[in-house]
Design a protein around this motif. Structure first.
Motif, short mmCIF file in Angstrom:
data_model
loop_
_atom_site.label_atom_id
_atom_site.label_comp_id
_atom_site.label_asym_id
_atom_site.label_seq_id
_atom_site.Cartn_x
_atom_site.Cartn_y
_atom_site.Cartn_z
N ALA A 71 0.59 -1.07 -0.17
CA ALA A 71 -0.02 0.01 0.10
C ALA A 71 0.99 1.12 -0.08
O ALA A 71 1.65 1.33 0.93
N VAL A 72 0.55 2.18 -0.89
CA VAL A 72 1.65 3.16 -1.23
C VAL A 72 0.96 4.40 -0.69
O VAL A 72 -0.28 4.70 -1.04
N PRO A 73 1.37 5.24 0.13
CA PRO A 73 0.77 6.49 0.82
C PRO A 73 0.34 7.43 -0.30
O PRO A 73 1.22 7.69 -1.12
N LEU A 74 -0.77 8.03 -0.38
CA LEU A 74 -1.26 8.78 -1.22
C LEU A 74 -1.15 10.28 -0.45
O LEU A 74 -1.92 10.43 0.69
N ARG A 75 -0.24 11.35 -0.80
CA ARG A 75 -0.23 12.41 -0.17
C ARG A 75 -0.49 13.73 -0.74
O ARG A 75 -0.51 13.75 -2.20
N ASP A 76 -1.21 14.54 -0.13
CA ASP A 76 -1.66 15.86 -0.63
C ASP A 76 -0.18 16.63 -1.07
O ASP A 76 0.49 16.81 -0.37
N PRO A 77 -0.34 17.21 -2.47
CA PRO A 77 0.91 17.43 -2.87
C PRO A 77 1.17 18.96 -2.23
O PRO A 77 2.28 19.66 -2.40
N SER A 78 0.21 19.64 -1.57
CA SER A 78 0.30 20.89 -1.00
C SER A 78 0.84 20.94 0.42
O SER A 78 1.68 21.57 0.73
N THR A 79 0.16 19.92 1.06
CA THR A 79 0.54 19.74 2.57
C THR A 79 1.41 18.62 2.94
O THR A 79 1.93 18.61 4.13
N GLY A 80 1.54 17.73 2.14
CA GLY A 80 2.04 16.64 2.52
C GLY A 80 1.49 15.39 3.41
O GLY A 80 1.96 14.36 3.61
N GLU A 81 0.20 16.02 3.75
CA GLU A 81 -0.46 15.21 4.52
C GLU A 81 -0.93 13.67 3.73
O GLU A 81 -1.42 13.83 2.69
N ILE A 82 -0.94 12.50 4.54
CA ILE A 82 -1.35 11.29 3.80
C ILE A 82 -2.90 11.16 3.80
O ILE A 82 -3.52 11.36 4.92
N LEU A 83 -3.44 10.95 2.53
CA LEU A 83 -4.87 11.02 2.34
C LEU A 83 -5.34 9.69 2.19
O LEU A 83 -6.55 9.59 2.71
N GLY A 84 -4.45 8.67 2.28
CA GLY A 84 -4.83 7.27 2.50
C GLY A 84 -3.71 6.37 1.79
O GLY A 84 -2.73 6.90 1.40
N PHE A 85 -4.00 5.03 1.54
CA PHE A 85 -3.17 4.23 0.94
C PHE A 85 -3.61 3.49 -0.11
O PHE A 85 -4.73 3.03 -0.24
N GLU A 86 -2.91 3.42 -1.26
CA GLU A 86 -3.36 2.77 -2.40
C GLU A 86 -2.67 1.68 -2.56
O GLU A 86 -1.54 1.67 -2.71
N ALA A 87 -3.46 0.48 -2.68
CA ALA A 87 -3.04 -0.89 -2.61
C ALA A 87 -2.73 -1.28 -4.12
O ALA A 87 -3.55 -1.09 -4.86
N ARG B 100 -5.67 19.48 -6.24
CA ARG B 100 -4.60 19.12 -7.25
C ARG B 100 -4.35 17.70 -7.48
O ARG B 100 -5.25 17.02 -7.04
N VAL B 101 -3.76 17.57 -8.61
CA VAL B 101 -3.22 16.29 -9.02
C VAL B 101 -2.37 15.70 -7.88
O VAL B 101 -1.17 16.35 -7.55
N ALA B 102 -2.74 14.49 -7.23
CA ALA B 102 -2.04 14.10 -6.30
C ALA B 102 -0.93 12.76 -6.58
O ALA B 102 0.11 12.86 -6.22
N SER B 103 -1.38 12.15 -7.63
CA SER B 103 -0.48 11.04 -8.26
C SER B 103 -0.92 10.73 -9.53
O SER B 103 -1.99 10.89 -9.98
N ILE B 104 -0.05 10.02 -10.25
CA ILE B 104 -0.27 9.30 -11.59
C ILE B 104 -0.42 7.95 -11.46
O ILE B 104 0.53 7.34 -11.08
N TYR B 105 -1.45 7.22 -11.63
CA TYR B 105 -1.72 5.90 -11.57
C TYR B 105 -0.85 4.91 -12.27
O TYR B 105 -0.89 5.07 -13.60
N GLY B 106 -0.26 4.06 -11.76
CA GLY B 106 0.38 2.94 -12.68
C GLY B 106 1.35 3.50 -13.51
O GLY B 106 1.57 2.90 -14.62
N SER B 107 2.07 4.45 -13.52
CA SER B 107 2.84 5.17 -14.29
C SER B 107 4.26 5.51 -13.60
O SER B 107 4.35 5.96 -12.45
N ALA B 108 5.44 5.25 -14.47
CA ALA B 108 6.70 5.45 -14.00
C ALA B 108 7.25 6.77 -14.55
O ALA B 108 8.11 7.12 -14.03
N VAL B 109 6.35 7.39 -15.32
CA VAL B 109 6.89 8.66 -15.90
C VAL B 109 6.40 9.82 -15.07
O VAL B 109 5.35 9.57 -14.09
N LEU B 110 6.98 10.84 -15.12
CA LEU B 110 6.52 12.09 -14.65
C LEU B 110 5.40 12.57 -14.98
O LEU B 110 4.50 13.44 -14.19
#
Length: 406
Positions: free
Chosen positions: A224-240, A311-321
């Protein structure tokens, strides 16, 4: 070819109401389940207001066709975009043909759409302009024969989002920590694939058990990877990370045994068979009950809540930026913020920070954020949502702002 025979009730409809003959046919002939797609009061109110006068011609796309035949493979988003500059303004498109299509989710391949322009306004019909103006059109009982399984147009291409309806799973740490886990394999195998048998245990005091009437299907996750708010760094949940599925064969038990003259109680883990794999599984991976397949109908619309800080928090399943069109991203807003499937958001790319070379002081300045594309939310959790990028100019980055498309 499978066929369906269905009688139509008699309907008498004044032709002056923009020929609601098709609406009558739809209301009487379509399966009840197909008529139960949700239409919110707000959407209906907007559509009714639009139906009275149509939309300004300035809202149409430059190449809006006068006649268009709906094709297999079309989507409601694509058809809306064919006519309107702003495809998310879906109620206006519905409003243009409200008298003829009572349920906007029921637009079928083979239907013809006619664009009528008059007095600077535009309306969309499913019958040619002027048809039936002589008076009332009456439909008599008849037999209708059509293909079984002919479905109305989906909002988006199902292939673009179906895998994500099951795979991305956002959970909190206690839920993941308390999930059953794989504890053993046959023949000490390190990796498990489809067809292999494994053994699992539930958390303390909650053994895995076969319960009559409950599904035996489980999904297997890891890391489970932590999903963080890009503005605050707060953990919003875990993406398994989704690995595949397993079927519970036998439940967990406790057996009495005699060893060295002593009576012992030994835990016998549950037995599971691996039924599908996306990636190989191993001891330590977690199991969660497989949820029912979602049947959400996606109605594109502008958000009805403020998107402050979205904001966009993460790109799912992608190793690119950078994310491209038809890729999935997570955003740092969820159901607790009022985010719903169907919300369309504009993506703003952050302006570059440059040195003002025309300034003797060489001041550092930030260029304005620019609109880069659109995304639509298709799945929401408590604090995180998943969105599909519908259109884009340049790559989407983590941290890009999201605003109302209006």
């Amino acid at each position: 070819m499978p066929v369906r025979f269905q009688g139509l009730r008699r309907c008498a409809v004044p032709a002056s109401t923009a020929l609601a003959v098709v609406a009558c046919a739809l209301a009487t002939a379509l399966p009840a389940a197909a008529q139960n797609y949700p239409v919110t009061p707000t959407q209906r109110a907007v559509a009714q207001a639009t139906a009275e006068s149509g939309v300004p011609e300035s809202e149409l796309t430059p190449n809006a066709p006068d006649i268009y035949t709906v094709k297999r493979g079309d989507t409601l988003w694509a058809v809306s975009g064919l006519y309107l500059r702003k495809p998310w303004r879906w109620p206006e498109l519905w409003g243009m043909n409200l008298a003829e299509i009572r349920n906007p989710h029921l637009i079928y391949p083979g239907q013809q759409l006619y664009l009528e322009r008059s007095g600077g306004r535009a309306r969309l019909r499913t019958s040619p302009p002027g048809y039936g103006d002589a008076g009332t059109v009456r439909m008599e009982p008849r037999t209708r024969i059509d293909r079984v399984g002919e479905n109305p147009l989906p909002t988006l291409r199902p292939s673009a989002i179906e895998p994500f309806l099951a795979e991305p799973l956002v959970i909190d740490a206690p839920t993941l920590g308390g999930a059953p886990r794989l504890v053993g394999t046959q023949e000490d195998r390190v990796m498990l694939a489809r067809g292999d048998r494994a053994y699992a245990r539930g958390p303390s005091g909650q053994p895995m058990a076969v319960v009559p009437g409950q599904s035996r299907n489980w999904r297997v996750f890891r890391d489970a990877v932590p999903l963080r708010d890009p503005s605050t760094g707060e953990i919003l949940g875990f993406e398994a990370q989704y690995l595949g599925r397993a079927e519970l064969v036998r439940g967990e038990t406790v057996e009495n045994s005699l060893r060295d003259g002593k009576e012992l109680q030994e835990v016998v883990p549950a037995t599971v068979d691996i039924t599908a794999t996306k990636e190989e599984m191993r001891v330590g991976d977690r199991l969660l009950p497989e949820p029912p397949t979602p049947t959400t109908v996606y109605v594109p619309r502008a958000p009805t809540v403020a998107l402050n800080g979205a904001r966009v928090a993460s790109i799912y399943g992608s190793a690119v930026l950078d994310a491209a069109q038809n890729q999935v991203v997570t955003i740092n807003r969820g159901t607790r913020d009022g985010i719903e499937p169907g919300f369309v958001m504009a993506i703003l790319s952050e302006g570059d920070r440059i040195i003002d070379k025309t300034d003797p002081q060489r001041a550092r300045i930030k260029l304005p954020d620019e609109r880069n594309g659109l995304l639509m939310v298709f799945r929401s959790f408590d604090r995180v949502s998943y969105g599909l990028i519908l259109s884009i100019r340049t790559g989407v980055k983590v941290g890009d702002r999201l605003v109302s498309p209006e």
